[in-house]
Motif scaffolding. Structure first.
Motif, PDB file in Angstrom:
ATOM      1  N   ALA A  40       0.827  -1.212   0.000  1.00 52.98           N
ATOM      2  CA  ALA A  40       0.000   0.000   0.000  1.00 52.98           C
ATOM      3  C   ALA A  40       0.859   1.259   0.000  1.00 52.98           C
ATOM      4  N   LEU A  41       1.948   1.259   0.770  1.00 48.68           N
ATOM      5  CA  LEU A  41       2.841   2.412   0.786  1.00 48.68           C
ATOM      6  C   LEU A  41       3.431   2.653  -0.594  1.00 48.68           C
ATOM      7  N   LEU A  42       3.820   1.592  -1.272  1.00 49.03           N
ATOM      8  CA  LEU A  42       4.357   1.721  -2.624  1.00 49.03           C
ATOM      9  C   LEU A  42       3.315   2.276  -3.582  1.00 49.03           C
ATOM     10  N   ARG A  43       2.085   1.808  -3.447  1.00 47.59           N
ATOM     11  CA  ARG A  43       1.045   2.210  -4.400  1.00 47.59           C
ATOM     12  C   ARG A  43       0.530   3.618  -4.123  1.00 47.59           C
ATOM     13  N   GLY A  44       0.199   3.912  -2.855  1.00 45.93           N
ATOM     14  CA  GLY A  44      -0.521   5.147  -2.583  1.00 45.93           C
ATOM     15  C   GLY A  44       0.026   6.010  -1.482  1.00 45.93           C
ATOM     16  N   GLY A  45       1.183   5.655  -0.910  1.00 45.41           N
ATOM     17  CA  GLY A  45       1.765   6.504   0.117  1.00 45.41           C
ATOM     18  C   GLY A  45       1.273   6.209   1.523  1.00 45.41           C
ATOM     19  N   PRO A  46       1.586   7.095   2.495  1.00 50.26           N
ATOM     20  CA  PRO A  46       1.279   6.842   3.904  1.00 50.26           C
ATOM     21  C   PRO A  46      -0.199   6.629   4.192  1.00 50.26           C
ATOM     22  N   GLU A  47      -1.074   7.418   3.583  1.00 43.68           N
ATOM     23  CA  GLU A  47      -2.496   7.283   3.877  1.00 43.68           C
ATOM     24  C   GLU A  47      -3.021   5.919   3.440  1.00 43.68           C
ATOM     25  N   ALA A  48      -2.531   5.421   2.296  1.00 40.54           N
ATOM     26  CA  ALA A  48      -2.939   4.091   1.833  1.00 40.54           C
ATOM     27  C   ALA A  48      -2.446   3.012   2.791  1.00 40.54           C
ATOM     28  N   SER A 207      -5.986  -7.112  -1.323  1.00 43.19           N
ATOM     29  CA  SER A 207      -6.797  -6.503  -2.368  1.00 43.19           C
ATOM     30  C   SER A 207      -6.929  -5.000  -2.148  1.00 43.19           C
ATOM     31  N   VAL A 208      -7.159  -4.582  -0.902  1.00 43.51           N
ATOM     32  CA  VAL A 208      -7.253  -3.148  -0.602  1.00 43.51           C
ATOM     33  C   VAL A 208      -5.902  -2.473  -0.805  1.00 43.51           C
ATOM     34  N   ALA A 209      -4.817  -3.165  -0.452  1.00 44.46           N
ATOM     35  CA  ALA A 209      -3.483  -2.595  -0.648  1.00 44.46           C
ATOM     36  C   ALA A 209      -3.222  -2.282  -2.113  1.00 44.46           C
ATOM     37  N   LEU A 210      -3.722  -3.132  -3.003  1.00 46.85           N
ATOM     38  CA  LEU A 210      -3.466  -2.962  -4.433  1.00 46.85           C
ATOM     39  C   LEU A 210      -4.507  -2.098  -5.137  1.00 46.85           C
ATOM     40  N   HIS A 211      -5.774  -2.248  -4.747  1.00 49.95           N
ATOM     41  CA  HIS A 211      -6.859  -1.649  -5.531  1.00 49.95           C
ATOM     42  C   HIS A 211      -7.594  -0.516  -4.814  1.00 49.95           C
ATOM     43  N   ALA A 245      -1.440   8.468  23.711  1.00 44.31           N
ATOM     44  CA  ALA A 245      -1.273   7.178  23.045  1.00 44.31           C
ATOM     45  C   ALA A 245      -0.222   7.219  21.964  1.00 44.31           C
ATOM     46  N   SER A 246       0.260   8.418  21.625  1.00 39.87           N
ATOM     47  CA  SER A 246       1.169   8.530  20.497  1.00 39.87           C
ATOM     48  C   SER A 246       2.631   8.476  20.910  1.00 39.87           C
ATOM     49  N   GLY A 247       2.912   8.634  22.156  1.00 41.44           N
ATOM     50  CA  GLY A 247       4.292   8.547  22.608  1.00 41.44           C
ATOM     51  C   GLY A 247       5.071   9.838  22.481  1.00 41.44           C
ATOM     52  N   GLY A 248       4.422  10.913  21.946  1.00 44.70           N
ATOM     53  CA  GLY A 248       5.101  12.202  21.843  1.00 44.70           C
ATOM     54  C   GLY A 248       6.116  12.229  20.725  1.00 44.70           C
ATOM     55  N   GLY A 249       6.586  13.428  20.407  1.00 47.54           N
ATOM     56  CA  GLY A 249       7.604  13.591  19.382  1.00 47.54           C
ATOM     57  C   GLY A 249       7.018  13.523  17.995  1.00 47.54           C
ATOM     58  N   PHE A 250       7.770  13.991  17.025  1.00 51.33           N
ATOM     59  CA  PHE A 250       7.309  13.976  15.652  1.00 51.33           C
ATOM     60  C   PHE A 250       8.367  13.327  14.786  1.00 51.33           C
ATOM     61  N   GLY A 251       7.998  12.189  14.191  1.00 50.34           N
ATOM     62  CA  GLY A 251       8.878  11.548  13.245  1.00 50.34           C
ATOM     63  C   GLY A 251       8.673  12.143  11.874  1.00 50.34           C
ATOM     64  N   THR A 252       9.518  11.766  10.938  1.00 53.70           N
ATOM     65  CA  THR A 252       9.383  12.227   9.559  1.00 53.70           C
ATOM     66  C   THR A 252       9.351  11.023   8.649  1.00 53.70           C
ATOM     67  N   PHE A 253       8.600  11.130   7.585  1.00 52.44           N
ATOM     68  CA  PHE A 253       8.549  10.066   6.613  1.00 52.44           C
ATOM     69  C   PHE A 253       8.201  10.666   5.282  1.00 52.44           C
ATOM     70  N   GLY A 254       8.442   9.961   4.251  1.00 51.80           N
ATOM     71  CA  GLY A 254       8.072  10.420   2.920  1.00 51.80           C
ATOM     72  C   GLY A 254       7.154   9.418   2.266  1.00 51.80           C
ATOM     73  N   GLY A 255       6.074   9.821   1.674  1.00 51.61           N
ATOM     74  CA  GLY A 255       5.169   8.970   0.929  1.00 51.61           C
ATOM     75  C   GLY A 255       5.706   8.663  -0.434  1.00 51.61           C
ATOM     76  N   ALA A 256       5.179   7.535  -1.069  1.00 49.65           N
ATOM     77  CA  ALA A 256       5.581   7.172  -2.384  1.00 49.65           C
ATOM     78  C   ALA A 256       5.066   8.124  -3.387  1.00 49.65           C
ATOM     79  N   ASP A 257       5.962   8.520  -4.263  1.00 46.31           N
ATOM     80  CA  ASP A 257       5.521   9.378  -5.343  1.00 46.31           C
ATOM     81  C   ASP A 257       5.075   8.497  -6.465  1.00 46.31           C
ATOM     82  N   THR A 258       3.794   8.483  -6.683  1.00 44.49           N
ATOM     83  CA  THR A 258       3.272   7.593  -7.693  1.00 44.49           C
ATOM     84  C   THR A 258       3.245   8.254  -9.040  1.00 44.49           C
TER      85      THR A 258
END
Length: 258
Positions: A40-48, A207-211, A245-258
């Motif tokens: 899902a990350l490859l196809r649609g990024g973090p939200e997917a 199936s949801v990860a792909l479609h 519940a989040s443990g504090g702090g802010f991580g960074t990540f990059g979504g897939a550029d499709t």
């Protein structure tokens, strides 16, 4: 012929070579098929990826739709071991809109770790190389513009300066996903086509990860609409995220550029 502008063009050539080297990707070693969150990350990024984590949790019976447009927990996730799923479940102490989950530090850290695994596998370009390359590409037209202001320019130099700018534009559109990542998705689309009937279990998650939305509407229409997972029916409702519940702090990540 004045040489001043040629120096600026030469500097741009250096930026381009460095960016091209940074955007190169190695071929991944043969391995097992990635899990659904990775796909899902490859196809649609973090939200997917978060959507797929929610679907997997729903299939385990530990989350369900809450108030309209929200998701809530529905049991203890004692059997869940996947880091992103655990982060999402822990975050849902109070009902939350699915699209807000990617803003939670604990979830962002899990997404960053997932992205790092994809980069190490050669499926995505690493954030450092990606951002550095794009900074260098951005510097190309800026350098040319500075050259126009700082040095005399001939017609030949104007024509020559268009070459690095055009090359930078081409490299700018190199996708975040590597060739290996694109091949993997193409293979998975062939082996996991969208089914024509509703099913349950791990096949739903992949199936949801792909479609995406089409698979959600087919396999999980009630949950997808009630929770706001379908794009057409999303609403930002529910209680604020419980930051404890989040443990504090802010991580960074990059979504897939499709």
């Amino acid at each position: 012929m004045p040489l001043g502008m040629w120096w600026f063009i030469g500097i741009c050539a250096v930026w381009l070579v460095a960016a091209a080297l940074l955007l190169r990707s190695r071929e991944p070693a043969p391995g097992d098929t990635p899990d659904a969150q990775t796909v899902a990350l490859l196809r649609g990024g973090p939200e997917a990826a978060v959507t797929v984590a929610l679907v997997a949790l729903q299939q385990h019976g530990v989350v369900t739709d809450g108030r309209p447009g929200t998701v809530r927990t529905n049991g203890w996730a004692t059997a869940i071991r996947e880091p992103l799923q655990l982060a999402v479940h822990t975050t849902l102490r109070r009902p939350a809109a699915p699209r807000t989950l990617t803003t939670v530090p604990r979830v962002r850290r899990a997404l960053a770790a997932l992205h790092d695994r994809c980069a190490r596998s050669g499926l995505l370009r690493t954030p450092f190389r990606w951002r550095t390359a794009r900074t260098l590409l951005y510097a190309v037209p800026v350098t040319i513009a500075v050259g126009y202001v700082a040095a005399p320019v001939t017609a030949a130099q104007v024509a020559a300066s268009a070459v690095p700018v055009a090359a930078a534009a081409v490299l700018w559109f190199v996708p975040r996903r590597t060739r290996a990542g694109r091949r993997l998705l193409a293979t998975l689309y062939e082996t996991h086509p969208l089914e024509d009937h509703r099913t349950v279990g791990p096949r739903v998650v992949m199936s949801v990860a792909l479609h995406g939305d089409r698979a959600l509407a087919l396999h999980l229409p009630h949950f997808a609409r009630g929770s706001g997972l379908l794009r057409a029916g999303r609403k930002d409702r529910g209680f604020p995220i419980d930051e404890r519940a989040s443990g504090g702090g802010f991580g960074t990540f990059g979504g897939a550029d499709t």
